[in-house]
Design an enzyme around this catalytic site. Structure first.
Site, short mmCIF file in Angstrom:
data_model
loop_
_atom_site.label_atom_id
_atom_site.label_comp_id
_atom_site.label_asym_id
_atom_site.label_seq_id
_atom_site.Cartn_x
_atom_site.Cartn_y
_atom_site.Cartn_z
N CYS A 70 0.84 -1.20 0.00
CA CYS A 70 0.00 0.00 0.00
C CYS A 70 0.87 1.25 0.00
O CYS A 70 1.92 1.29 0.62
CB CYS A 70 -0.95 0.09 1.20
SG CYS A 70 -2.06 -1.30 1.33
N ARG A 124 3.87 -0.29 -4.82
CA ARG A 124 3.62 -0.79 -3.47
C ARG A 124 2.33 -1.60 -3.38
O ARG A 124 2.05 -2.24 -2.37
CB ARG A 124 3.54 0.38 -2.49
CG ARG A 124 4.78 1.23 -2.47
CD ARG A 124 4.61 2.36 -1.48
NE ARG A 124 4.59 1.85 -0.12
CZ ARG A 124 5.67 1.64 0.62
NH1 ARG A 124 6.85 1.91 0.14
NH2 ARG A 124 5.57 1.18 1.85
N TRP A 161 -2.68 -2.79 -1.65
CA TRP A 161 -2.35 -4.22 -1.81
C TRP A 161 -3.22 -4.91 -0.78
O TRP A 161 -3.02 -4.75 0.42
CB TRP A 161 -0.87 -4.46 -1.55
CG TRP A 161 -0.43 -5.85 -1.88
CD1 TRP A 161 -0.04 -6.31 -3.09
CD2 TRP A 161 -0.31 -6.95 -0.97
NE1 TRP A 161 0.30 -7.63 -3.01
CE2 TRP A 161 0.14 -8.06 -1.73
CE3 TRP A 161 -0.56 -7.13 0.39
CZ2 TRP A 161 0.37 -9.31 -1.16
CZ3 TRP A 161 -0.34 -8.38 0.94
CH2 TRP A 161 0.11 -9.45 0.17
N ASN A 167 -1.39 2.43 5.58
CA ASN A 167 -0.49 1.39 5.09
C ASN A 167 -0.06 0.59 6.30
O ASN A 167 0.47 1.14 7.25
CB ASN A 167 0.73 2.05 4.42
CG ASN A 167 1.83 1.04 4.12
OD1 ASN A 167 1.54 -0.11 3.88
ND2 ASN A 167 3.06 1.47 4.13
N GLY A 168 -0.31 -0.73 6.27
CA GLY A 168 0.06 -1.57 7.40
C GLY A 168 -1.08 -2.49 7.77
O GLY A 168 -1.98 -2.72 6.95
N GLU A 184 17.77 -17.20 -7.73
CA GLU A 184 17.34 -15.87 -8.17
C GLU A 184 16.85 -15.90 -9.62
O GLU A 184 15.84 -15.28 -9.95
CB GLU A 184 18.52 -14.89 -8.00
CG GLU A 184 18.25 -13.47 -8.47
CD GLU A 184 17.12 -12.76 -7.75
OE1 GLU A 184 16.58 -13.30 -6.77
OE2 GLU A 184 16.76 -11.66 -8.19
N LYS A 234 13.14 -14.76 -10.76
CA LYS A 234 12.95 -13.68 -11.74
C LYS A 234 11.97 -14.12 -12.82
O LYS A 234 11.05 -13.42 -13.18
CB LYS A 234 14.27 -13.33 -12.42
CG LYS A 234 15.16 -12.24 -12.04
CD LYS A 234 14.72 -10.98 -11.43
CE LYS A 234 13.93 -11.07 -10.17
NZ LYS A 234 14.33 -10.43 -8.99
N GLU A 237 8.22 -14.80 -11.28
CA GLU A 237 7.42 -13.70 -10.73
C GLU A 237 6.91 -12.74 -11.80
O GLU A 237 5.87 -12.13 -11.64
CB GLU A 237 8.16 -12.96 -9.61
CG GLU A 237 9.39 -12.19 -10.03
CD GLU A 237 10.09 -11.50 -8.86
OE1 GLU A 237 9.46 -11.21 -7.84
OE2 GLU A 237 11.30 -11.23 -9.00
N HIS A 284 17.01 -36.95 -7.08
CA HIS A 284 16.33 -37.48 -5.91
C HIS A 284 14.84 -37.16 -5.96
O HIS A 284 14.24 -36.84 -4.93
CB HIS A 284 16.98 -36.95 -4.63
CG HIS A 284 18.38 -37.40 -4.48
ND1 HIS A 284 18.73 -38.70 -4.21
CD2 HIS A 284 19.55 -36.73 -4.62
CE1 HIS A 284 20.05 -38.81 -4.17
NE2 HIS A 284 20.58 -37.63 -4.43
N LYS A 337 6.17 -4.40 -4.03
CA LYS A 337 7.61 -4.31 -3.86
C LYS A 337 8.03 -4.28 -2.40
O LYS A 337 9.01 -4.89 -2.02
CB LYS A 337 8.13 -3.06 -4.57
CG LYS A 337 9.64 -3.02 -4.53
CD LYS A 337 10.21 -2.24 -5.66
CE LYS A 337 11.71 -2.39 -5.71
NZ LYS A 337 12.14 -3.71 -6.21
C1 G6P Z 1 9.35 -8.33 -2.32
C2 G6P Z 1 10.03 -7.90 -3.61
C3 G6P Z 1 11.33 -8.65 -3.81
C4 G6P Z 1 12.24 -8.45 -2.61
C5 G6P Z 1 11.54 -8.85 -1.31
C6 G6P Z 1 12.32 -8.38 -0.11
O1 G6P Z 1 8.89 -9.63 -2.42
O2 G6P Z 1 9.18 -8.14 -4.71
O3 G6P Z 1 11.99 -8.18 -4.96
O4 G6P Z 1 13.40 -9.21 -2.77
O5 G6P Z 1 10.26 -8.21 -1.22
O6 G6P Z 1 12.30 -6.98 -0.08
P1 G6P Z 1 13.41 -6.09 0.55
O7 G6P Z 1 12.94 -4.69 0.35
O8 G6P Z 1 13.50 -6.47 1.99
O9 G6P Z 1 14.69 -6.36 -0.17
#
Ligand code: G6P
Length: 610
Positions: A2, A27, A76, A102-103, A483, A487, A490, A506, A605
Site C-alpha cells: 500500500c 507498493r 495491496w 499502510n500496514g 534468483e 525472476k 514472478e 532425488h 515491492k
Molecule cells: C518483495 C520484492 C522482492 C524483494 C523482497 C524483499 O517480495 O518483490 O523483490 O526481494 O520483497 O524486499 P526487501 O525490500 O526487503 O529487499
C-alpha cells in the site's frame, strides 16, 4: 504494501494525488482512491478497483470541484478482497474523518466488534475502517488529543493520513512501523509512503520515527512525540533526481534498472575501495576484535535479498571460515534461533522496511547479536535499528522484481567478506588483490553482458509459451539459480524451480519430459564437469537445455541446445556476472508473453505485512 500520499497547498489536489499514487503504485495496485475537502467543507471521496488508470477515469467524471487538500491511497489487499468498497480512503460513519492506511491493525476484529455493539455501521471489510470509526468515536474537538487517544487503542503497524472536515486546512500524518515521510515545500507540504511520490516537488523531507505524528498545513509542519509534545526534527536532503524515478525512454522500469546495473555497482563499490586496494566500509564500526570473537553469522532476509544471503554463505564461509546460517526472515523469527552476543546478524533488504526482516532483526538483537544491515533506502527502519549499515547506492528501484538492488547487495557481501577475512588474517595478499580487482572490473563486465541483450531477446522469444522451467547449479551456481528462477516466475507466471544440480535425481527428475526446459548454471569451474553430467542426464530424458558458461570454462565437451557465455572472473564473484543474462531472459520472456512486467499480479515491492 500500500502507498499513501497527502497534499496541502495552493494547487488543484486531484492531479497531484493521482500522479503521486502512480509513482507509489509499485507498493500495491489492487485498487486506489482519494479524498479531498471541497468548497462547502465536505469530504469528497472517489475510489476504484484496479490500477490508478481506473481511478483517474472516475476522478475525471466525478470531480467537479477544485480542492487544495487531500489524501490518496493505492492498495495491496490484506483484509477484504479488492473492490471499490474495500478501497481506501475509509470514512467514519458520521462523515467527519477520512483515513488512508499502510500496514495492518492487528486487533481490528475486537475493536470492530466493540464499535458495532455501540451501533457503528461499517461500510467495508477492512481493518483500516476501524481507525476512521474510532477517531469519530473518540473525537473531542482537538485533533492532537483525539489522535493520541485513538493510537492508544491500536495494535499493529500503520502509517496513516487523516482528514477531518472540521479542520479543512490541515492533514494529520501518523507513523508506527510502516514507512512515512513528509515532503517540505514552499506554500505546500506532502506526506507519502516513499520519497518517489514527492521528489518531483521537493528534495527536503522529514522522516518520522515510530509513534510520532504530524500536523501539516499549507505553510507549516508540526511534529509530535508519542507523548504529544511538539518536537523538532532535522531536514533530510535527498540527493537523487526525479529522472531516477522515471522510465527515461525504456518500456519498463525493470529494463531500465537492469541497464543501470553497471552504474549502480560502480557507485556502490567505488567509494569503498581505496587506490591501494584497501577497503573502506563507511557506516560500520565492527572492530577487528569483534570480528575475531564471532562464532557465527546469521543472515536474515526475504525474496531476492535472501538469495543474496545464499551467495553470501558460500563467499563468507570460504573467505573467513566463520559458519554462516541463512534464514528466511519469516522462518527465523519463529524458530527460537540459537543466537548470542558472539553472533553477527546480517539483515539484507532493498526497502529497509520488510516486516519479516525487521522482526528477525529485532529477534536477533534481543538475543544479543550485533546487527549489520545492507540496505538501499537511506533512513529506513532496518537501517535505523542496525548497529552498522552498509548502503547500496543503487538509486530508487521501482520495478517490483529487483535487479540492480540484488546486484549491488552482492557487491557489498563480497566487500564485507573480504574485510572480515583480512581482519582475521585468513587471506593472502595475492588472493585479496585478485578478488578486489575482480570486483573493480564488475561494472565494465556487466556492461559487456548487457550488450548481448538483443541476442537474449531472440532466445527468449522461443520460450514465450513455456509452461515449466528448471534452473540447476552447484555451489554458487545454485545460489544464483534461485534468483534466476524467481525472476522468471514472478514476472512471466511460468512455473519455475531452482534445484541444486546434484539433488535433481532425488525426485524432481521424474518431472523432466520431452521439451521441459532446464537452464544449467555452469560458471563454477571446479564443478563444471559435475554439472555437465547433470545436463546430460536431463537431455537424455528429452529436456531442452540452456547452459550459462564462463568464457574460462574447462575444455570439456558440452552438448546442449543453447549456450550463453559470460566473461570470466574470480570464482567467488561469478554470481554478479551469471545473473545478468538470466535477469534479461526473465524480462524478455515476460515481454513476449505481454505480462505486466513492472507490476506483476498479486505482488508488491515493499512487503510491510507478515
Ligand atoms: C518483495 C520484492 C522482492 C524483494 C523482497 C524483499 O517480495 O518483490 O523483490 O526481494 O520483497 O524486499 P526487501 O525490500 O526487503 O529487499
Amino acid at each position: 504494501m500500500c502507498g499513501i500520499i497527502g497534499y496541502i497547498g495552493d494547487n488543484d489536489v486531484a492531479p497531484i494525488l493521482l500522479d503521486g499514487l502512480e509513482r507509489l503504485e509499485y507498493r500495491g495496485y489492487d485498487s486506489a482512491g482519494i479524498s479531498t475537502i471541497n468548497r462547502n467543507g465536505d469530504i469528497f471521496t472517489t475510489k476504484a478497483k484496479g490500477k490508478i488508470e481506473q481511478l483517474r477515469k472516475k476522478v475525471k467524471s466525478e470531480y467537479k470541484d477544485i480542492s487544495t487538500i487531500g489524501i490518496g491511497h493505492t492498495r495491496w489487499a490484506t483484509h477484504g478482497k479488492p473492490s471499490d468498497r474495500n478501497s481506501h480512503p475509509h470514512m467514519s460513519m458520521d462523515g467527519r474523518f477520512s483515513v488512508v492506511h499502510n500496514g495492518i491493525i492487528e486487533n481490528f476484529s475486537e475493536l470492530k466488534a466493540d464499535l458495532q455493539n455501540e451501533g457503528v455501521i461499517f461500510a467495508s471489510e477492512t481493518d483500516t475502517e476501524v481507525v476512521a470509526q474510532l477517531l469519530a468515536k473518540l473525537y473531542d474537538g482537538d485533533m492532537r488529543s483525539t489522535i493520541m487517544k485513538t493510537l492508544k487503542k491500536l495494535k499493529g503497524a500503520y502509517s496513516l493520513g487523516i482528514l477531518c472536515k472540521d479542520f479543512p486546512n490541515e492533514i494529520w500524518a501518523v507513523r508506527n512501523a510502516s514507512p512515512l515521510i513528509i515532503g517540505l515545500c514552499e506554500n505546500q507540504n506532502f506526506l507519502a509512503s516513499d520519497i518517489t511520490a514527492v521528489v518531483k516537488y521537493t528534495k527536503s523531507i522529514y522522516q518520522l520515527d515510530d509513534g510520532e505524528f504530524a500536523r501539516l498545513t499549507r505553510d507549516n509542519v508540526e511534529i509530535f512525540a508519542p507523548t504529544g509534545e511538539k518536537i523538532s526534527k532535522n531536514i533530510v536532503k535527498i540527493d537523487w533526481d526525479v529522472s531516477a524515478a522515471e522510465k527515461g525512454g525504456y518500456q519498463h522500469f525493470m529494463l531500465k534498472e537492469i541497464m543501470e546495473e553497471p552504474e549502480a555497482i560502480a557507485k556502490t563499490i567505488s567509494p569503498r575501495i581505496n587506490d591501494d586496494n584497501s577497503i573502506n566500509l563507511d557506516g560500520i564500526n565492527l572492530t577487528a576484535e569483534q570480528i575475531k570473537n564471532l562464532k557465527k553469522i546469521c543472515v536474515v532476509a526475504c525474496g531476492s535479498a535472501w538469495h543474496v544471503g545464499m551467495v553470501g554463505k558460500y563467499v563468507i564461509e570460504e573467505l573467513t571460515r566463520i559458519p554462516v546460517e541463512v534464514d528466511l526472515a519469516s522462518e527465523f523469527r519463529y524458530r527460537n534461533p540459537i543466537i548470542d552476543e558472539n553472533c553477527l546478524c546480517i539483515a539484507i533488504s532493498q526497502s529497509g522496511e520488510t516486516a519479516d526482516t525487521l522482526a528477525a532483526l529485532r529477534e536477533a538483537k534481543s538475543r544479543g547479536a550485533r546487527i549489520l544491515s545492507i540496505v538501499n533506502v537511506v533512513g529506513s527502519t532496518i537501517a535505523n535499528e542496525s548497529d552498522d549499515v552498509l548502503y547500496t547506492w543503487a538509486g530508487p528501484e521501482i520495478a517490483v522484481a529487483t535487479t540492480k538492488a540484488y546486484s549491488t547487495q552482492l557487491t557489498l557481501v563480497y566487500l564485507l567478506a573480504l574485510y572480515m577475512a583480512q581482519a582475521l588474517d585468513k587471506i593472502d595478499d595475492k588472493e585479496y588483490n585478485e578478488i578486489i580487482n575482480a570486483i573493480r572490473s564488475l561494472p565494465e563486465q556487466v556492461a559487456s553482458i548487457l550488450e548481448q541483450k538483443d541476442e537474449i531477446k531472440e532466445l527468449a522469444k522461443r520460450y514465450a509459451y513455456l509452461e515449466h522451467a528448471y534452473f540447476i547449479g552447484r555451489n554458487l551456481d545454485y545460489a544464483v539459480s534461485l534468483e534466476a528462477s524467481l525472476k522468471l516466475k514472478e514476472i512471466s507466471y511460468i512455473h519455475s524451480e531452482a534445484y541444486a544440480a546434484g539433488e535433481l535425481k532425488h525426485g524432481t527428475i521424474s518431472l523432466i519430459e520431452e521439451g521441459t526446459v532446464v537452464c544449467a548454471l555452469c560458471c563454477c569451474d571446479r564443478l563444471f564437469e559435475k554439472t555437465v553430467s547433470n545436463i546430460k542426464e536431463v537431455a537424455a530424458r528429452g529436456a531442452e537445455t540452456i547452459a550459462v558458461i564462463s568464457e574460462s570454462s574447462p575444455n570439456v565437451q558440452l552438448e546442449c541446445d543453447h549456450k550463453i557465455y559470460v566473461p570470466s572472473t574470480h570464482e567467488l564473484i561469478m554470481p554478479s556476472l551469471e545473473v545478468i543474462p538470466l535477469q534479461l531472459m526473465g524480462y524478455y520472456i515476460a515481454l513476449a508473453r505481454k505480462c505486466n512486467i513492472d507490476k506483476p499480479r498479486n505482488l508488491a515491492k515493499s512487503v510491510t505485512v507478515e
